[in-house]
Design a protein around this motif. Sequence first.
Motif, mmCIF file in Angstrom:
data_model
loop_
_atom_site.group_PDB
_atom_site.id
_atom_site.type_symbol
_atom_site.label_atom_id
_atom_site.label_comp_id
_atom_site.label_asym_id
_atom_site.label_seq_id
_atom_site.Cartn_x
_atom_site.Cartn_y
_atom_site.Cartn_z
ATOM 1 N N SER A 308 20.468 54.678 35.852
ATOM 2 C CA SER A 308 19.822 55.899 35.349
ATOM 3 C C SER A 308 18.304 55.788 35.377
ATOM 4 O O SER A 308 17.603 56.795 35.307
ATOM 5 C CB SER A 308 20.294 56.188 33.921
ATOM 6 N N ILE A 309 17.794 54.554 35.483
ATOM 7 C CA ILE A 309 16.351 54.348 35.565
ATOM 8 C C ILE A 309 15.884 54.649 36.986
ATOM 9 O O ILE A 309 16.403 54.092 37.951
ATOM 10 C CB ILE A 309 15.984 52.900 35.192
ATOM 11 N N ILE A 310 14.910 55.513 37.112
ATOM 12 C CA ILE A 310 14.342 55.859 38.420
ATOM 13 C C ILE A 310 12.889 55.395 38.438
ATOM 14 O O ILE A 310 12.001 56.070 37.917
ATOM 15 C CB ILE A 310 14.418 57.383 38.690
ATOM 16 N N GLN A 311 12.659 54.218 39.026
ATOM 17 C CA GLN A 311 11.301 53.665 39.095
ATOM 18 C C GLN A 311 11.071 53.057 40.471
ATOM 19 O O GLN A 311 11.987 52.455 41.057
ATOM 20 C CB GLN A 311 11.086 52.610 38.011
ATOM 21 N N PHE A 312 9.842 53.179 40.961
ATOM 22 C CA PHE A 312 9.552 52.751 42.322
ATOM 23 C C PHE A 312 9.396 51.239 42.467
ATOM 24 O O PHE A 312 9.120 50.750 43.564
ATOM 25 C CB PHE A 312 8.296 53.447 42.852
ATOM 26 N N THR A 313 9.608 50.481 41.392
ATOM 27 C CA THR A 313 9.581 49.027 41.532
ATOM 28 C C THR A 313 10.750 48.539 42.389
ATOM 29 O O THR A 313 10.662 47.465 43.004
ATOM 30 C CB THR A 313 9.650 48.355 40.155
ATOM 31 N N SER A 314 11.840 49.302 42.444
ATOM 32 C CA SER A 314 12.944 49.000 43.348
ATOM 33 C C SER A 314 12.647 49.620 44.707
ATOM 34 O O SER A 314 12.430 50.830 44.812
ATOM 35 C CB SER A 314 14.248 49.587 42.796
ATOM 36 N N PRO A 315 12.619 48.812 45.792
ATOM 37 C CA PRO A 315 12.298 49.373 47.108
ATOM 38 C C PRO A 315 13.182 50.544 47.523
ATOM 39 O O PRO A 315 12.652 51.573 47.979
ATOM 40 C CB PRO A 315 12.457 48.163 48.042
ATOM 41 N N PRO A 316 14.526 50.475 47.404
ATOM 42 C CA PRO A 316 15.321 51.649 47.789
ATOM 43 C C PRO A 316 14.988 52.883 46.949
ATOM 44 O O PRO A 316 14.939 54.002 47.482
ATOM 45 C CB PRO A 316 16.771 51.201 47.544
ATOM 46 N N THR A 317 14.757 52.672 45.665
ATOM 47 C CA THR A 317 14.413 53.803 44.801
ATOM 48 C C THR A 317 13.064 54.380 45.183
ATOM 49 O O THR A 317 12.873 55.607 45.168
ATOM 50 C CB THR A 317 14.418 53.364 43.328
ATOM 51 N N ALA A 318 12.098 53.519 45.535
ATOM 52 C CA ALA A 318 10.780 54.007 45.961
ATOM 53 C C ALA A 318 10.902 54.873 47.205
ATOM 54 O O ALA A 318 10.295 55.958 47.288
ATOM 55 C CB ALA A 318 9.855 52.818 46.228
ATOM 56 N N VAL A 319 11.703 54.422 48.181
ATOM 57 C CA VAL A 319 11.893 55.220 49.398
ATOM 58 C C VAL A 319 12.597 56.530 49.060
ATOM 59 O O VAL A 319 12.212 57.607 49.547
ATOM 60 C CB VAL A 319 12.707 54.410 50.430
ATOM 61 N N LEU A 343 22.936 53.572 50.611
ATOM 62 C CA LEU A 343 22.702 52.888 51.883
ATOM 63 C C LEU A 343 22.191 51.471 51.656
ATOM 64 O O LEU A 343 22.540 50.542 52.400
ATOM 65 C CB LEU A 343 21.690 53.684 52.724
ATOM 66 N N ALA A 344 21.373 51.285 50.618
ATOM 67 C CA ALA A 344 20.855 49.955 50.308
ATOM 68 C C ALA A 344 21.976 49.012 49.881
ATOM 69 O O ALA A 344 21.963 47.823 50.216
ATOM 70 C CB ALA A 344 19.796 50.049 49.207
ATOM 71 N N VAL A 345 22.966 49.529 49.159
ATOM 72 C CA VAL A 345 24.109 48.698 48.760
ATOM 73 C C VAL A 345 24.900 48.254 49.988
ATOM 74 O O VAL A 345 25.327 47.097 50.093
ATOM 75 C CB VAL A 345 25.009 49.470 47.774
ATOM 76 N N VAL A 346 25.091 49.162 50.946
ATOM 77 C CA VAL A 346 25.771 48.807 52.194
ATOM 78 C C VAL A 346 24.970 47.751 52.949
ATOM 79 O O VAL A 346 25.529 46.761 53.461
ATOM 80 C CB VAL A 346 25.977 50.058 53.070
ATOM 81 N N LEU A 347 23.653 47.939 53.011
ATOM 82 C CA LEU A 347 22.797 46.958 53.672
ATOM 83 C C LEU A 347 22.845 45.622 52.961
ATOM 84 O O LEU A 347 22.845 44.552 53.602
ATOM 85 C CB LEU A 347 21.355 47.479 53.719
ATOM 86 N N LEU A 348 22.920 45.636 51.635
ATOM 87 C CA LEU A 348 23.023 44.390 50.872
ATOM 88 C C LEU A 348 24.306 43.646 51.225
ATOM 89 O O LEU A 348 24.288 42.428 51.432
ATOM 90 C CB LEU A 348 22.971 44.689 49.376
ATOM 91 N N ALA A 349 25.414 44.361 51.280
ATOM 92 C CA ALA A 349 26.681 43.719 51.628
ATOM 93 C C ALA A 349 26.599 43.073 53.007
ATOM 94 O O ALA A 349 27.057 41.928 53.199
ATOM 95 C CB ALA A 349 27.814 44.742 51.574
ATOM 96 N N ALA A 350 26.019 43.784 53.972
ATOM 97 C CA ALA A 350 25.879 43.225 55.319
ATOM 98 C C ALA A 350 24.944 42.016 55.321
ATOM 99 O O ALA A 350 25.203 41.015 56.011
ATOM 100 C CB ALA A 350 25.360 44.306 56.269
ATOM 101 N N VAL A 381 17.835 41.361 44.617
ATOM 102 C CA VAL A 381 16.701 41.924 43.884
ATOM 103 C C VAL A 381 16.039 43.043 44.678
ATOM 104 O O VAL A 381 15.734 44.118 44.139
ATOM 105 C CB VAL A 381 15.678 40.817 43.556
ATOM 106 N N LEU A 382 15.836 42.826 45.975
ATOM 107 C CA LEU A 382 15.108 43.799 46.789
ATOM 108 C C LEU A 382 15.907 45.069 47.045
ATOM 109 O O LEU A 382 15.324 46.154 47.163
ATOM 110 C CB LEU A 382 14.720 43.160 48.132
ATOM 111 N N LEU A 383 17.224 44.960 47.134
ATOM 112 C CA LEU A 383 18.034 46.107 47.518
ATOM 113 C C LEU A 383 18.778 46.740 46.350
ATOM 114 O O LEU A 383 19.489 47.729 46.539
ATOM 115 C CB LEU A 383 19.036 45.694 48.601
ATOM 116 N N ALA A 384 18.628 46.187 45.175
ATOM 117 C CA ALA A 384 19.287 46.769 43.991
ATOM 118 C C ALA A 384 18.590 48.069 43.600
ATOM 119 O O ALA A 384 17.405 48.271 43.882
ATOM 120 C CB ALA A 384 19.250 45.785 42.838
#
Length: 468
Positions: A308-319, A343-350, A381-384
């Motif tokens: 529920s937190i929307i902050q640009f410190t997360s790269p996927p959220t920033a994009v 999409l970031a979660v899918v990329l994380l799994a890969a 951390v980067l894709l969460a």
Amino acid sequence: MSLTGIRYLGLAGTVLLVIGGRLGGALPTADLDATPASVARGPHGLVILACWLLGTGLQAYAWWSGRDRAPSVRWVLVTAALWTLPFLLAAPMGSRDVYSYVCQGEMFRHGIDPYRYGVNALPCTWIDTVSMNWRDTVTPYGPLFILIAAAAVAVGGGLAGAVLILRLAALAGIVAVAVALPPLARRCGIPPQRALWLALAGPLVGAHLLAAPHNDAVMLGLAVVALFLIVRSGARTSWLLPAGALLGLAISVKLTALVIVPFAILAAGPLRRAAVTIGGGAAAALMSLAVASGLGWGWIPATGVGTSIIQFTSPPTAVGMTLTYLGKTVHPGFDAVPVVRALAVVLLAATLAYLWWRAHRAPDRIRSALHGAALALAATVLLAPVLHPWYLLWPLTLLAATTRRTTAIMVATVVCAFSVLPDGGGLARFVKFPGAPIATVLLAVLLVVAVRRRTASAQPTPEPATSP
């Protein structure tokens, strides 16, 4: 700068941070709606901000200066203790999460399931200390940590005592890292004093891991000890089963530790037997806690509440935020954040699958598995969808023991240390625009630089011309 200068410069930073926390930290009576501007205008505002910024800067500079100069493990441990232990009795700072921990522990003691109800359901004795965002949400933490929080409430006898007990639990996690990390570093060819310096002396450890305190310290301590047992096991089942159990306990604090398990299996020897022993030990620990606590498995679906937190410190959220700003110029209801996060979660799994396969094919499987676990935590951390500053300690701790290429994670650590105020207010919350577009552009630049460097390093070096 001399080693003595480094030690006492960092200690001066600790003193300033403790003063800033005492004057304007995440105190029980603090204004929950404070902003950087209101803090600056309030009592001691400029002193609070000056102490926090200067203290963080001194610790960060001393940490950076000593990264390749620590003379011995003993020197590092003494210095890290000087920088860290004063936070044990300091005011809470950098986050208000500890008040949620205490209330969740009190809920459990009253027979209320924290995976079904927020702390408003009791209501918690200290409900006024909990951030408004988290009063009606369920907890994302595993049953082991709920038991620890309940024990803190029972033993502490009040809010201050409970916070102290939780800090002692965090300190135990830090001590566990101090004991178990050097053997991992030696196995990977890294000087143990360098690994300990990076993992224990950074600007996020004292103020955020201990003073806050965050349960990440407990998770890290359990996970690092588990990896130590695996490295020392010689593939013996009598060592691997307790290692798996410790990983299960780490997962039952925070689900994040789950990404370490495939790499732990890889490091433990023959895959089939390692999967049975490590996986069996972890499953047994998880099932035992689920049954003994009476909490079951409700914590697993509850781990998604933080999105529920929307902050640009997360790269996927920033994009996603940046695309949303652009899309809203065409359609007011446009929202790209959920799609980009998915999409970031899918990329994380890969990415996790690729890292495991690469470590599996490496000649030194143990070393590659340990480094793969560190990179897996970095990718997580980067894709969460959410990134808090102290999350960087997950990959930093293992990267410190597995590679010398730590400049990027150290720079990120320093930047994130400045991104949170002593009262727990994150600067990213107040500058979403233009913060998100700036972060997106910076990410794009870093990605281009990384690709160019990788391409350049892959080019064959031309052989010098020979004379006829």
